[in-house]
Motif scaffolding. Structure first.
Motif, PDB file in Angstrom:
ATOM      1  N   SER A  84      -3.089   4.681   9.593  1.00 15.06           N
ATOM      2  CA  SER A  84      -3.928   6.073   9.316  1.00 15.06           C
ATOM      3  C   SER A  84      -3.397   6.923   9.861  1.00 15.06           C
ATOM      4  O   SER A  84      -3.050   6.912  11.204  1.00 15.06           O
ATOM      5  N   THR A 128     -16.500  -0.273   1.489  1.00  8.99           N
ATOM      6  CA  THR A 128     -15.630  -1.463   2.014  1.00  8.99           C
ATOM      7  C   THR A 128     -15.681  -2.310   0.810  1.00  8.99           C
ATOM      8  O   THR A 128     -16.622  -2.859   0.262  1.00  8.99           O
ATOM      9  N   ALA A 138     -10.523  -3.711   2.429  1.00  7.97           N
ATOM     10  CA  ALA A 138     -10.121  -2.278   2.734  1.00  7.97           C
ATOM     11  C   ALA A 138     -11.332  -1.543   3.102  1.00  7.97           C
ATOM     12  O   ALA A 138     -12.425  -1.779   2.602  1.00  7.97           O
ATOM     13  N   ASP A 173      -7.683  -3.255   7.666  1.00  4.71           N
ATOM     14  CA  ASP A 173      -7.544  -1.689   7.371  1.00  4.71           C
ATOM     15  C   ASP A 173      -8.532  -1.019   8.053  1.00  4.71           C
ATOM     16  O   ASP A 173      -9.333  -1.563   8.856  1.00  4.71           O
ATOM     17  N   THR A 231     -10.080   3.438   8.461  1.00  2.00           N
ATOM     18  CA  THR A 231     -10.268   4.613   7.958  1.00  2.00           C
ATOM     19  C   THR A 231     -10.643   5.499   9.087  1.00  2.00           C
ATOM     20  O   THR A 231     -11.416   5.148  10.255  1.00  2.00           O
ATOM     21  N   THR A 263      -9.812   2.813  -3.255  1.00  2.01           N
ATOM     22  CA  THR A 263      -9.283   4.314  -2.720  1.00  2.01           C
ATOM     23  C   THR A 263     -10.560   5.235  -3.298  1.00  2.01           C
ATOM     24  O   THR A 263     -11.183   4.741  -4.052  1.00  2.01           O
ATOM     25  N   GLU A 264     -10.346   6.568  -2.881  1.00  2.00           N
ATOM     26  CA  GLU A 264     -11.783   7.070  -3.219  1.00  2.00           C
ATOM     27  C   GLU A 264     -11.454   8.672  -3.536  1.00  2.00           C
ATOM     28  O   GLU A 264     -10.229   9.100  -2.857  1.00  2.00           O
ATOM     29  N   SER A 276       0.800  -1.130  -0.113  1.00  6.73           N
ATOM     30  CA  SER A 276       0.242  -0.090  -0.005  1.00  6.73           C
ATOM     31  C   SER A 276       0.883   1.213   0.110  1.00  6.73           C
ATOM     32  O   SER A 276       1.718   1.545   0.966  1.00  6.73           O
ATOM     33  N   LEU A 282     -14.837   5.998  -6.747  1.00  3.32           N
ATOM     34  CA  LEU A 282     -14.064   4.616  -6.057  1.00  3.32           C
ATOM     35  C   LEU A 282     -12.928   4.283  -7.185  1.00  3.32           C
ATOM     36  O   LEU A 282     -13.690   4.112  -8.431  1.00  3.32           O
ATOM     37  N   VAL A 322     -12.489   2.770   2.906  1.00  2.80           N
ATOM     38  CA  VAL A 322     -12.638   4.099   2.991  1.00  2.80           C
ATOM     39  C   VAL A 322     -13.744   4.866   3.397  1.00  2.80           C
ATOM     40  O   VAL A 322     -14.880   4.386   3.820  1.00  2.80           O
ATOM     41  N   SER A 323     -13.644   6.168   3.659  1.00  7.87           N
ATOM     42  CA  SER A 323     -14.840   6.809   4.109  1.00  7.87           C
ATOM     43  C   SER A 323     -15.105   8.352   3.240  1.00  7.87           C
ATOM     44  O   SER A 323     -13.955   8.976   2.738  1.00  7.87           O
ATOM     45  N   ASN A 324     -16.217   8.761   2.917  1.00  8.48           N
ATOM     46  CA  ASN A 324     -16.391   9.932   2.146  1.00  8.48           C
ATOM     47  C   ASN A 324     -17.934  10.037   2.369  1.00  8.48           C
ATOM     48  O   ASN A 324     -18.575   9.113   2.338  1.00  8.48           O
TER      49      ASN A 324
END
Length: 452
Positions: free
Chosen positions: A219, A331, A315, A266, A268, A365-366, A117, A377, A317-319
């Motif tokens: 992170s 995820t 994995a 992972d 976030t 990833t985002e 990563s 994404l 991610v957040s948004n």
């Protein structure tokens, strides 16, 4: 359809106990009134629509297991770098920059053995983003730095010594001197390496912190609101997420260790409940779940929820994926699924929306690829050696009562409803679309009162 976001308003009453107003118009609100001693609470659920454009795939190298997004050539558009573990390469894609979100491969970098990563950061202070890749080969103790030549093309790799079998890199200014440092999660030695930047793109010898077997991910965020950047990492062996606080000079102390699901892969960081501090979501690879931990404002955490995520979450991610103003969570699971959990604004998550994408999806990833302000994404599919691009086409909730389109529900909108009271098919004030302007419409308006 998104999870409900609730808006409360008070109106005087002492007799009604419950009333629900269901709009017949698509994507409009459902509203319920619940009796309280002091009056009525209006509970409105504004809903948006989650959608993505058809997937677009791009070929990469053998077994892509890491990727990162950022503007590599300074044109204002996000680009993508993919690390290919079994090819020992990194594929560089630049954005076509025409608003379509299309990518074009422009470089193929030789990395160390088994790159994992990566992370981006301006290491040499020239204004563009450089690349760091961990080398996960058994026995490896290096990460590789490629300096950006300014156009999204990269120079030769320089290896830096870290702990054993580094898996994940992150970048930030840890010591507050204005340049970008590197943090690395070392799975072999079970700790974190900190590489402080000397100011010219070279780095001081690494210093290792913590001791948690098989540290896999890391992170960065200001978890205690003191102005400097702290670290959160996972241990796959002991099923914990651990928090290390920065003293402001790049020296870290572990201040919390929290048990999560099995084999956390992972994490976030994001403000999930809207209180201004960073919460944590962990992808629990072997327990098919996500663990949600809320911050008390001082950097101490409490596990508040476990979200079912079928498959093996790899994995996270957040948004704000649905455009309603709060932070959602996405995820990927090794069972070829993408799960998106929509936030109700208070860290409440309903069932995931699940999309079947790819064959062996792993990391993601985002970021905004097509310039429309929505978080897209990019997913690595390790089984067929591709990345999958999903452009976000989600619609935010409709502000149903903003009848004068001033982004505010207020007196002028109330007057429109009152002036058309009674049977009035097609009237602007007929918010629920039933052909009559009445109490139901008034409740919908009051629930949406204020800025929107």
């Amino acid at each position: 359809m998104r999870a409900a976001q609730y808006v409360r308003a008070m109106i005087p009453s002492s007799s009604l106990t419950a009333l629900c107003a269901d709009s017949t118009k698509p994507r409009f609100a459902t509203l319920c009134v619940l009796s309280l001693a002091a009056g009525l609470t209006l509970l409105s659920s504004a809903q948006g629509e989650m959608a993505f454009a058809p997937a677009v795939t791009y070929a990469v190298g053998d077994r892509p297991l890491g990727l990162v997004m950022g503007d590599l050539n300074g044109d204002g558009w996000n680009d993508v770098v993919v690390t290919n573990r079994d090819a020992n390469t990194a594929t560089v894609f630049l954005n076509v920059a025409d608003g379509t979100g299309a990518l074009i491969q422009t470089d193929l970098l030789t990395t160390g053995l088994q790159p994992r990563s990566p992370a981006l950061g301006d290491f040499d202070g020239d204004g563009d983003l450089d690349l760091v890749t961990p080398h996960w080969e058994p026995g490896s103790t290096t990460v590789g730095v490629h300096l950006n030549l300014g156009s999204g093309q990269f120079g030769p790799r320089v290896d830096l010594t870290v702990g054993s079998r580094p898996r994940t890199a992150a970048t930030a200014d840890f010591d507050g001197d204005g340049d970008t440092d590197i943090a690395v999660a070392n799975s072999g030695s079970g700790n974190i390496s900190i590489l402080l930047n000397e100011g010219d793109g070279s780095f001081a010898s690494h210093i290792m912190y913590g001791s948690h077997t098989n540290t896999g991910s890391i992170s960065v965020g200001n978890i205690d609101n003191d102005g400097d950047l702290d670290l959160v990492a996972t241990s796959r062996q002991t099923d914990v997420v651990w928090v290390s606080r920065n003293d402001g000079s790049g020296v870290f102390t572990t201040v919390g260790v929290y048990t999560v699901g099995s084999v956390p892969r992972d994490e976030t960081l994001a403000d999930l409940d809207g209180d201004g501090d960073l919460d944590i979501v962990v992808a629990d690879g072997s327990s098919a779940s996500l663990t949600v931990l809320l911050n008390d404002g001082t950097g101490l955490y409490t596990v508040v929820a476990t979200l079912p995520a079928p498959g093996a979450p790899h994995a996270v991610v957040s948004n704000d994926f649905d455009g309603d103003g709060d932070v959602d969570v996405a995820t990927t699971a090794l069972s070829n699924r993408l799960h998106i959990f929509e936030n109700d604004g208070a860290a409440g998550f309903g069932d995931a929306q699940t999309f079947n994408e790819g064959v062996g999806v792993s990391f993601l990833t985002e970021g905004d690829l097509d310039g429309d302000g929505r978080a897209d994404l990019v997913i690595a599919d390790q089984s067929v050696d591709t990345i999958i691009v999903l452009l976000n086409r989600s619609s935010p909730p409709v502000c149903i009562a903003d009848l004068d389109n001033d982004n505010l529900v207020g007196l002028s909108d109330l007057l429109v409803v009152l002036s058309s009271w009674g049977t009035c098919p097609g009237c602007l004030g007929d918010l629920d679309g039933d052909g009559e302007v009445g109490f139901n419409d008034l409740l919908l308006l009051l629930a949406a009162w204020g800025a929107c």
